[in-house]
Motif scaffolding. Structure first.
Motif, PDB file in Angstrom:
ATOM      1  N   ASN A 143       9.078   0.261   3.102  1.00  0.00           N
ATOM      2  CA  ASN A 143       8.426  -0.948   2.166  1.00  0.00           C
ATOM      3  C   ASN A 143       7.066  -1.411   2.981  1.00  0.00           C
ATOM      4  OD1 ASN A 143       7.552  -3.166   0.895  1.00  0.00           O
ATOM      5  ND2 ASN A 143       9.640  -4.191   0.745  1.00  0.00           N
ATOM      6  N   ARG A 144       6.053  -0.683   2.321  1.00  0.00           N
ATOM      7  CA  ARG A 144       4.648  -0.959   3.008  1.00  0.00           C
ATOM      8  C   ARG A 144       4.446  -2.399   3.043  1.00  0.00           C
ATOM      9  NH1 ARG A 144       1.529   3.134   4.283  1.00  0.00           N
ATOM     10  NH2 ARG A 144      -0.302   1.716   3.610  1.00  0.00           N
ATOM     11  N   ASP A 145       4.697  -3.272   2.074  1.00  0.00           N
ATOM     12  CA  ASP A 145       4.378  -4.657   1.909  1.00  0.00           C
ATOM     13  C   ASP A 145       4.968  -5.171   3.126  1.00  0.00           C
ATOM     14  OD1 ASP A 145       3.019  -4.209  -0.216  1.00  0.00           O
ATOM     15  OD2 ASP A 145       4.684  -4.892  -1.589  1.00  0.00           O
ATOM     16  N   VAL A 146       5.868  -4.772   3.754  1.00  0.00           N
ATOM     17  CA  VAL A 146       6.931  -5.629   4.964  1.00  0.00           C
ATOM     18  C   VAL A 146       6.413  -4.969   6.053  1.00  0.00           C
ATOM     19  CG1 VAL A 146       9.014  -5.698   6.169  1.00  0.00           C
ATOM     20  CG2 VAL A 146       8.876  -6.118   3.399  1.00  0.00           C
ATOM     21  N   VAL A 147       6.402  -3.643   6.415  1.00  0.00           N
ATOM     22  CA  VAL A 147       6.385  -2.922   7.824  1.00  0.00           C
ATOM     23  C   VAL A 147       4.723  -2.440   7.829  1.00  0.00           C
ATOM     24  CG1 VAL A 147       6.971  -1.231   9.505  1.00  0.00           C
ATOM     25  CG2 VAL A 147       8.699  -2.637   8.332  1.00  0.00           C
ATOM     26  N   GLY A 148       4.535  -2.199   6.707  1.00  0.00           N
ATOM     27  CA  GLY A 148       3.003  -1.564   6.664  1.00  0.00           C
ATOM     28  C   GLY A 148       3.198  -0.047   7.480  1.00  0.00           C
ATOM     29  N   ASP A 149       2.015   0.426   7.875  1.00  0.00           N
ATOM     30  CA  ASP A 149       2.438   1.739   8.448  1.00  0.00           C
ATOM     31  C   ASP A 149       2.980   1.757   9.933  1.00  0.00           C
ATOM     32  OD1 ASP A 149       0.365   2.946   6.456  1.00  0.00           O
ATOM     33  OD2 ASP A 149      -1.234   2.009   7.458  1.00  0.00           O
ATOM     34  N   ILE A 150       3.802   2.806  10.156  1.00  0.00           N
ATOM     35  CA  ILE A 150       4.816   2.704  11.058  1.00  0.00           C
ATOM     36  C   ILE A 150       3.596   3.178  12.470  1.00  0.00           C
ATOM     37  CG2 ILE A 150       6.584   3.290  12.641  1.00  0.00           C
ATOM     38  CD1 ILE A 150       7.946   4.057   9.995  1.00  0.00           C
ATOM     39  N   GLN A 151       3.535   2.544  13.566  1.00  0.00           N
ATOM     40  CA  GLN A 151       2.698   2.911  14.620  1.00  0.00           C
ATOM     41  C   GLN A 151       3.469   3.259  15.799  1.00  0.00           C
ATOM     42  OE1 GLN A 151      -0.626   2.212  14.687  1.00  0.00           O
ATOM     43  NE2 GLN A 151      -0.510   1.176  12.441  1.00  0.00           N
ATOM     44  N   GLU A 152       4.484   2.939  15.980  1.00  0.00           N
ATOM     45  CA  GLU A 152       5.201   3.117  17.311  1.00  0.00           C
ATOM     46  C   GLU A 152       6.837   2.853  17.015  1.00  0.00           C
ATOM     47  OE1 GLU A 152       4.348   2.547  20.922  1.00  0.00           O
ATOM     48  OE2 GLU A 152       2.147   2.314  20.718  1.00  0.00           O
ATOM     49  N   VAL A 153       7.628   3.872  17.678  1.00  0.00           N
ATOM     50  CA  VAL A 153       9.058   3.613  17.528  1.00  0.00           C
ATOM     51  C   VAL A 153       9.349   3.817  18.905  1.00  0.00           C
ATOM     52  CG1 VAL A 153      11.206   4.552  16.525  1.00  0.00           C
ATOM     53  CG2 VAL A 153       9.151   4.487  15.140  1.00  0.00           C
ATOM     54  N   ILE A 154      10.346   2.833  19.502  1.00  0.00           N
ATOM     55  CA  ILE A 154      10.652   2.902  20.892  1.00  0.00           C
ATOM     56  C   ILE A 154      12.210   2.785  20.783  1.00  0.00           C
ATOM     57  CG2 ILE A 154      10.729   1.345  22.823  1.00  0.00           C
ATOM     58  CD1 ILE A 154       7.963   0.628  21.583  1.00  0.00           C
ATOM     59  N   ALA A 155      12.960   3.573  21.385  1.00  0.00           N
ATOM     60  CA  ALA A 155      14.237   3.709  21.369  1.00  0.00           C
ATOM     61  C   ALA A 155      15.086   3.886  22.811  1.00  0.00           C
ATOM     62  CB  ALA A 155      14.786   4.869  20.566  1.00  0.00           C
ATOM     63  N   MET A 156      15.965   3.185  23.096  1.00  0.00           N
ATOM     64  CA  MET A 156      16.551   3.208  24.443  1.00  0.00           C
ATOM     65  C   MET A 156      17.920   3.254  24.545  1.00  0.00           C
ATOM     66  SD  MET A 156      14.253  -0.421  25.955  1.00  0.00           S
ATOM     67  CE  MET A 156      13.142  -0.713  24.553  1.00  0.00           C
ATOM     68  N   PHE A 157      18.661   3.768  25.305  1.00  0.00           N
ATOM     69  CA  PHE A 157      19.759   3.810  25.383  1.00  0.00           C
ATOM     70  C   PHE A 157      20.273   4.057  27.010  1.00  0.00           C
ATOM     71  CE2 PHE A 157      24.194   5.590  23.258  1.00  0.00           C
ATOM     72  CZ  PHE A 157      24.871   4.699  24.226  1.00  0.00           C
ATOM     73  N   TRP A 229       2.583  12.246  17.041  1.00  0.00           N
ATOM     74  CA  TRP A 229       2.672  12.929  15.789  1.00  0.00           C
ATOM     75  C   TRP A 229       1.182  13.220  15.468  1.00  0.00           C
ATOM     76  CZ3 TRP A 229       6.953  10.722  17.189  1.00  0.00           C
ATOM     77  CH2 TRP A 229       8.190  11.291  16.617  1.00  0.00           C
ATOM     78  N   PRO A 230       1.019  14.435  14.727  1.00  0.00           N
ATOM     79  CA  PRO A 230      -0.619  14.582  14.552  1.00  0.00           C
ATOM     80  C   PRO A 230      -1.383  13.664  13.980  1.00  0.00           C
ATOM     81  CG  PRO A 230       1.134  16.460  13.498  1.00  0.00           C
ATOM     82  CD  PRO A 230       2.054  15.203  13.991  1.00  0.00           C
ATOM     83  N   ASP A 231      -0.990  12.636  13.250  1.00  0.00           N
ATOM     84  CA  ASP A 231      -1.541  11.448  12.848  1.00  0.00           C
ATOM     85  C   ASP A 231      -1.700  10.372  13.694  1.00  0.00           C
ATOM     86  OD1 ASP A 231       1.049  10.755  12.557  1.00  0.00           O
ATOM     87  OD2 ASP A 231       0.906  10.424  10.446  1.00  0.00           O
ATOM     88  N   GLY A 232      -1.220  10.460  15.058  1.00  0.00           N
ATOM     89  CA  GLY A 232      -1.442   9.667  16.010  1.00  0.00           C
ATOM     90  C   GLY A 232      -0.228   8.584  16.217  1.00  0.00           C
ATOM     91  N   ARG A 233       0.746   8.691  15.285  1.00  0.00           N
ATOM     92  CA  ARG A 233       1.935   7.826  15.617  1.00  0.00           C
ATOM     93  C   ARG A 233       2.601   8.223  16.858  1.00  0.00           C
ATOM     94  NH1 ARG A 233       4.628   8.610  10.057  1.00  0.00           N
ATOM     95  NH2 ARG A 233       4.270  10.768  10.228  1.00  0.00           N
ATOM     96  N   MET A 234       3.290   7.202  17.380  1.00  0.00           N
ATOM     97  CA  MET A 234       4.183   7.762  18.783  1.00  0.00           C
ATOM     98  C   MET A 234       5.551   7.319  18.801  1.00  0.00           C
ATOM     99  SD  MET A 234       1.545   8.418  20.903  1.00  0.00           S
ATOM    100  CE  MET A 234       2.589   8.611  22.104  1.00  0.00           C
ATOM    101  N   GLY A 235       6.384   7.614  19.472  1.00  0.00           N
ATOM    102  CA  GLY A 235       7.481   7.737  19.592  1.00  0.00           C
ATOM    103  C   GLY A 235       7.655   7.738  21.137  1.00  0.00           C
TER     104      GLY A 235
END
Lengths: 357, 357
Positions: A143-157, A229-235
């Motif tokens: 829902n782009r109205d809420v989160v907008g463009d995802i920039q970073e995803v960070i996961a920790m276990f 990612w190619p468009d600069g998004r990060m994980g």
């Protein structure tokens, strides 16, 4: 059609959880269990309430040769996957396979090829994919109205397994059985979550973080990596067998953030949650800040492992009664996850050089 | 002794917050404000309730030449720090300096040398260091019964500055003024927090994450890095001007975890919190998990920026009345923070090669 008949290879600890889930499902029948020791199979079957009419075998082959088995659940150590998935597929058994699915892409492609040629359903055992929470979070994230463009995803276990010198009490401490260590075991979930958040598109580079740790038995006990990612998004992910429990994922968009504190295994089976934060604003002179925050609760009457088996059985049932075909999604995303894990490992082994996919 | 008399160089936005803090402190007197424009200084002084008996100057030099100024607060852009800290120190003014304190270690050492030779107090403007929450968290972190051995510290500061093509509306978009971009502005806090958690011991290597982003004006808008300590402990940070607000820090020990959601600027001035989780346990068959969790609330009657100025004034006051000497801690940790930022930048510029310190 009737119930999907499932055979189980081995008496693994993780399988006790899935068996409990299977017993909640009327569409599933556990018809066989094989172990190298019949005595062990008998004790395990009794302990786990496996139906008394299920056949118990003193070998895995016994299960694969049983005509009353449509599909097998394989919770064997990763080092045995190539052999037993291949054998199962050659015997026309659909396969639900514990993760990490393989040590290498070559082995994975070898057994996925046999699955494919025999028109069988494959699914890996990533339970959280099947929790209704994930579908709800998917809607929020897109829902782009809420989160907008995802920039970073960070996961920790991170979970403390009590790693000690000479650590072989756990199969995860034995390189020939689970050669990817924490990367394969819990890094798998982090990697899968990041991939999921980016709709399973593959990053262009995978770069391990410095400071990976090995047990003296030679398996990874702590590591992390960055995906670009190619468009600069990060994980970014961190996984470790050495620290207190952290099971957190954060998806940061241009407008809002989604956060979850138990993304792999919800603390409670019947109700869990995720948080959405949006519209962050600074107070005048930045003396403080605020945001609109909502905790979303998600109820489920079946635990996520039962939902996973239910979906697997639905797909297998469709193939068996001729109304469906193997769903390739699950082997595709298992393979993509495995590619990333192997790239992290390759980066670790090349002093954290970026691996281009 | 009497009140410490403070002069302010420039009419910066950030200074409005500190002035508000200074006005809460009876031990402080704002005696001078200098701007390149007297009209601007007059409007700014009125808007910010600077006492009417404070002298207003049409230059920074006017403040430095004023004998009724003991110490200066310098919120000028980083590119001007070398010139104005040096001049201030040569005029025997103690210096409270906004962060990032410098573009390079060479410049920093040059002006810290002048500070030192003139027996002056230096402090950087990292407000969160002075919040009572930090002292409480320090106690928790060093209680080995709760957290155990710290393994990982993860800090994230992301805030959406609305970066657009040709972004120079903000000094942080102008490389000659704030050349370290998001790294200097908000990466500073992440780096400082990680250093703080490890008692200001320096890591052995600093390695930038791939995927750093630059604005078209040439400043960093998104980056991250990993720090590795000689004993294997890890620090990880992400900072960005491109995403929704995230201001989170997590310290993961072998036994417990400390987490804070607004580590740089508490959401509320008077009360804030941190969370401690310990004794995580899996339920039987890992169907869920739990932990002992406590939210600790911390009250403060003075905001953290006032507490910072109060501590600065206490040190300056001691030097002025002959009971104290310059406290070197603040220049040491400012320098250590700067060393890490410059190492991150060097790593970014060398395609994420590790920088050995």
């Amino acid at each position: 059609m009737g119930r999907v008949r499932i055979g189980i290879l081995g008496c693994a600890g993780i399988a006790e959880k899935l068996i409990r889930g299977m017993l909640l499902l009327p569409e599933i029948q556990i018809t066989a269990l094989g172990s190298r020791s019949l005595t062990k199979a008998q004790g395990y079957a009794a302990k786990n309430h496996i139906p008394v009419d299920a056949k118990l075998y003193d070998s895995y082959d016994g299960v694969l040769d049983d005509p009353n088995v449509d599909a097998v659940y394989i919770p064997l150590p990763t080092g045995l996957h190539l052999e037993w998935v291949t054998k199962a597929a050659e015997k026309k058994k659909h396969v639900l396979l514990e993760k990490p699915v393989s040590h290498t892409i070559e082995e994975l492609d070898a057994f996925l090829g046999v699955i494919d040629r025999n028109h069988l359903q494959f699914m890996d055992g990533t339970m959280f994919m099947h929790h209704p929470r994930l579908a709800q979070m998917h809607q929020v994230l897109h829902n782009r109205d809420v989160v907008g463009d995802i920039q970073e995803v960070i996961a920790m276990f991170i979970t403390n397994l009590g790693v000690q010198p000479g650590w072989t009490s756990d199969i995860r401490g034995q390189p020939h059985l689970d050669g990817l260590g924490c990367l394969g075991d819990i890094g798998w979930y982090c990697t899968r979550f990041v991939l999921w958040a980016y709709d399973f598109q593959m990053p262009k580079t995978v770069t391990a973080h410095p400071g990976s740790k090995l047990s003296d038995t030679g398996v990874l006990t702590s590591c992390g990596a960055s995906f670009e990612w190619p468009d600069g998004r990060m994980g970014t992910f961190r996984c470790s067998f050495l620290g207190d429990m952290v099971m957190k994922a954060i998806c940061v968009g241009s407008k809002g953030t989604l956060e979850i504190d138990d993304f792999v295994i919800p603390r409670q089976e019947d109700v869990c949650s995720y948080r959405v934060k949006e519209a962050a604003t600074w107070q005048d002179r930045s003396i403080g800040w605020g945001a609109r925050e909502e905790v979303h609760q998600v109820m489920t009457s079946l635990p996520q492992e039962a939902l996973m088996v239910q979906e697997f059985a639905r797909l297998v049932g469709g193939i068996l009664d001729g109304t469906g075909k193997p769903e390739p999604l699950w082997s595709t995303i298992a393979r993509n996850t495995q590619i990333l894990l192997n790239a992290v490992k390759a980066s670790i082994e090349s002093y954290c050089q970026p691996i281009t996919l």
